[in-house]
Design a protein around this motif. Sequence first.
Motif, PDB file in Angstrom:
ATOM      1  N   UNK A 179      -5.241   7.314  -8.475  1.00 59.12           N
ATOM      2  CA  UNK A 179      -5.433   5.961  -8.994  1.00 59.12           C
ATOM      3  C   UNK A 179      -4.143   5.151  -8.899  1.00 59.12           C
ATOM      4  N   UNK A 180      -3.036   5.761  -9.264  1.00 54.40           N
ATOM      5  CA  UNK A 180      -1.754   5.060  -9.226  1.00 54.40           C
ATOM      6  C   UNK A 180      -1.365   4.679  -7.803  1.00 54.40           C
ATOM      7  N   UNK A 181      -1.613   5.603  -6.835  1.00 55.25           N
ATOM      8  CA  UNK A 181      -1.234   5.297  -5.450  1.00 55.25           C
ATOM      9  C   UNK A 181      -2.097   4.164  -4.886  1.00 55.25           C
ATOM     10  N   UNK A 182      -3.386   4.217  -5.098  1.00 48.14           N
ATOM     11  CA  UNK A 182      -4.258   3.176  -4.561  1.00 48.14           C
ATOM     12  C   UNK A 182      -3.961   1.825  -5.201  1.00 48.14           C
ATOM     13  N   UNK A 183      -3.672   1.820  -6.477  1.00 48.53           N
ATOM     14  CA  UNK A 183      -3.353   0.556  -7.143  1.00 48.53           C
ATOM     15  C   UNK A 183      -2.030  -0.001  -6.640  1.00 48.53           C
ATOM     16  N   UNK A 184      -1.027   0.898  -6.446  1.00 43.69           N
ATOM     17  CA  UNK A 184       0.264   0.441  -5.913  1.00 43.69           C
ATOM     18  C   UNK A 184       0.087  -0.113  -4.509  1.00 43.69           C
ATOM     19  N   UNK A 185      -0.749   0.526  -3.703  1.00 40.62           N
ATOM     20  CA  UNK A 185      -1.018   0.036  -2.360  1.00 40.62           C
ATOM     21  C   UNK A 185      -1.688  -1.323  -2.372  1.00 40.62           C
ATOM     22  N   UNK A 186      -2.612  -1.518  -3.297  1.00 44.82           N
ATOM     23  CA  UNK A 186      -3.279  -2.824  -3.424  1.00 44.82           C
ATOM     24  C   UNK A 186      -2.281  -3.928  -3.733  1.00 44.82           C
ATOM     25  N   UNK A 187      -1.236  -3.577  -4.482  1.00 44.71           N
ATOM     26  CA  UNK A 187      -0.226  -4.570  -4.846  1.00 44.71           C
ATOM     27  C   UNK A 187       0.811  -4.783  -3.743  1.00 44.71           C
ATOM     28  N   UNK A 188       0.677  -4.068  -2.624  1.00 48.63           N
ATOM     29  CA  UNK A 188       1.605  -4.222  -1.514  1.00 48.63           C
ATOM     30  C   UNK A 188       2.897  -3.471  -1.681  1.00 48.63           C
ATOM     31  N   UNK A 189       2.922  -2.492  -2.576  1.00 49.73           N
ATOM     32  CA  UNK A 189       4.142  -1.739  -2.846  1.00 49.73           C
ATOM     33  C   UNK A 189       4.304  -0.535  -1.925  1.00 49.73           C
ATOM     34  N   UNK A 190       3.286  -0.228  -1.121  1.00 49.34           N
ATOM     35  CA  UNK A 190       3.322   0.918  -0.208  1.00 49.34           C
ATOM     36  C   UNK A 190       2.963   0.460   1.193  1.00 49.34           C
ATOM     37  N   UNK A 191       3.518   1.099   2.221  1.00 45.83           N
ATOM     38  CA  UNK A 191       3.168   0.720   3.597  1.00 45.83           C
ATOM     39  C   UNK A 191       1.716   1.068   3.907  1.00 45.83           C
ATOM     40  N   UNK A 192       1.075   0.198   4.672  1.00 49.56           N
ATOM     41  CA  UNK A 192      -0.307   0.432   5.072  1.00 49.56           C
ATOM     42  C   UNK A 192      -0.378   1.466   6.200  1.00 49.56           C
ATOM     43  N   UNK A 193      -1.581   1.883   6.524  1.00 47.65           N
ATOM     44  CA  UNK A 193      -1.823   2.770   7.654  1.00 47.65           C
ATOM     45  C   UNK A 193      -1.573   2.018   8.964  1.00 47.65           C
ATOM     46  N   UNK A 194      -1.620   2.745  10.097  1.00 44.01           N
ATOM     47  CA  UNK A 194      -1.392   2.128  11.411  1.00 44.01           C
ATOM     48  C   UNK A 194      -2.445   1.064  11.679  1.00 44.01           C
TER      49      UNK A 194
END
Length: 462
Positions: free
Chosen positions: A257-272
Amino acid sequence: MPTRWKTARVIAAELQQAALQAADPGRAVARHVRRDGPLLTVGDQGYDLSTTGRLFLLSVGKASLGMAAALLTCLGPWAQRKLGGGLIVLPEALVGAAQAWRGAAASDLRIIGAGHPLPSAGSVVAGQAALELLQQATPADLVICLLSGGGSALLTAPAPGLSLADLQATTQLLLRGGATIHELNAVRKHLDQVKGGGLALAAGDARLCSLILSDVPGDRLDVIASGPTAPDPSTFADAWAVIERVQGEAQVPAAVRQRLQAGRRGELPETLKPEAARALPLQHQVIGSNRLAVEAVAQAAADRGLAPLILATQLAGEAREVGRVLAAIAGEVVRHGRPQRQPACLVAGGETTVTVRGRGRGGRSQELALAAALSIGDAGRPVGLLSFGTDGIDGPTDAAGAWVDNTTVARAQALGLDPLAALANNDAYPFFAALGDLIITGPTGTNVNDVVLILVGDMPNV
């Protein structure tokens, strides 16, 4: 059982074999790969092996052994000497066969058994080994990836902060929630370092050629095996939307949950993504699919004097609902001679889903067949349906699927079995086991989704 039903079931078994032969991984590779001296041609793309540094081979999936064996045969001893490393990842049940083949072939390819349908510790070992293998490649080298069904579970490298248990729990949550293969993979790709183009990123500027045996409707490159060498159009936001659709917000592991939410906020690099993939030397060649298997069934049916009709090759939806619809189409053939005359063979392929409501044992092909049996009833003319997974594994069972006909419900009731209760409890496996109507092939070494064939009318003498 009336003689005509024995005949129909025998014909159905022969048509099943036609589908499996069309999906044979070795034949699929041989149709698309050839070598003429130093020139290796894959589809319409040529590779000059005389100017190539090293070859790296990665084969992942239920068909990985057959695909790797066929490719090495095509390469021949001269080209095989250029191998700088290789890895075959396959279900744990197939490791013995792979070890025996490797001994006979005197190959030094590494073989790793991993889990399916849920990733295992072996899947993590395989994921790390795959990343390390591809990271060795340079722009002068050629990496050949052979991908087939099951690759999503067999090859995994949890993203930082996640554990194997997190991935297993999330996968189980999605499967029980009836997530489609597209939805399942959208989530997987954002929790894993090899999926969603992760292997392409690991290979960097090395030439990467992927030969793909498709196990998803529509043959989408980003979905097959979760697209480890293909660009990914899905986002963290899409992945979280899937969690919400299956109402898993509170059940998903906290780290996920934490990783997906952080990704939604643009805090993690997206996939290729597609624009980045265009700058990489990538080739993708689909060499086999459900469509070819379904077409082979139709041709084999015509050869036996039946009137074939392909209904679909992207079958989807709840297995029990699809079963009822297919039974209704069979009834239309019986009553009105449409959409095909009798004796008919209706064929469909794809991948349905099961939303687990009960605590029984079964799989999507078995559940589809059970629902169809309840709808077929006494149609007035013979109707038989065979539903099976081309990999030989339907859900967490040793069956590929099941056979039903007009007599299924009556035979079950004579044995004290309640088909309605079995369906409500997702308990098709023991139901069909008691009737002797399970289809058991064992692992087939391939996977191009599921095939359903319906025989309507009196079968010709064949």
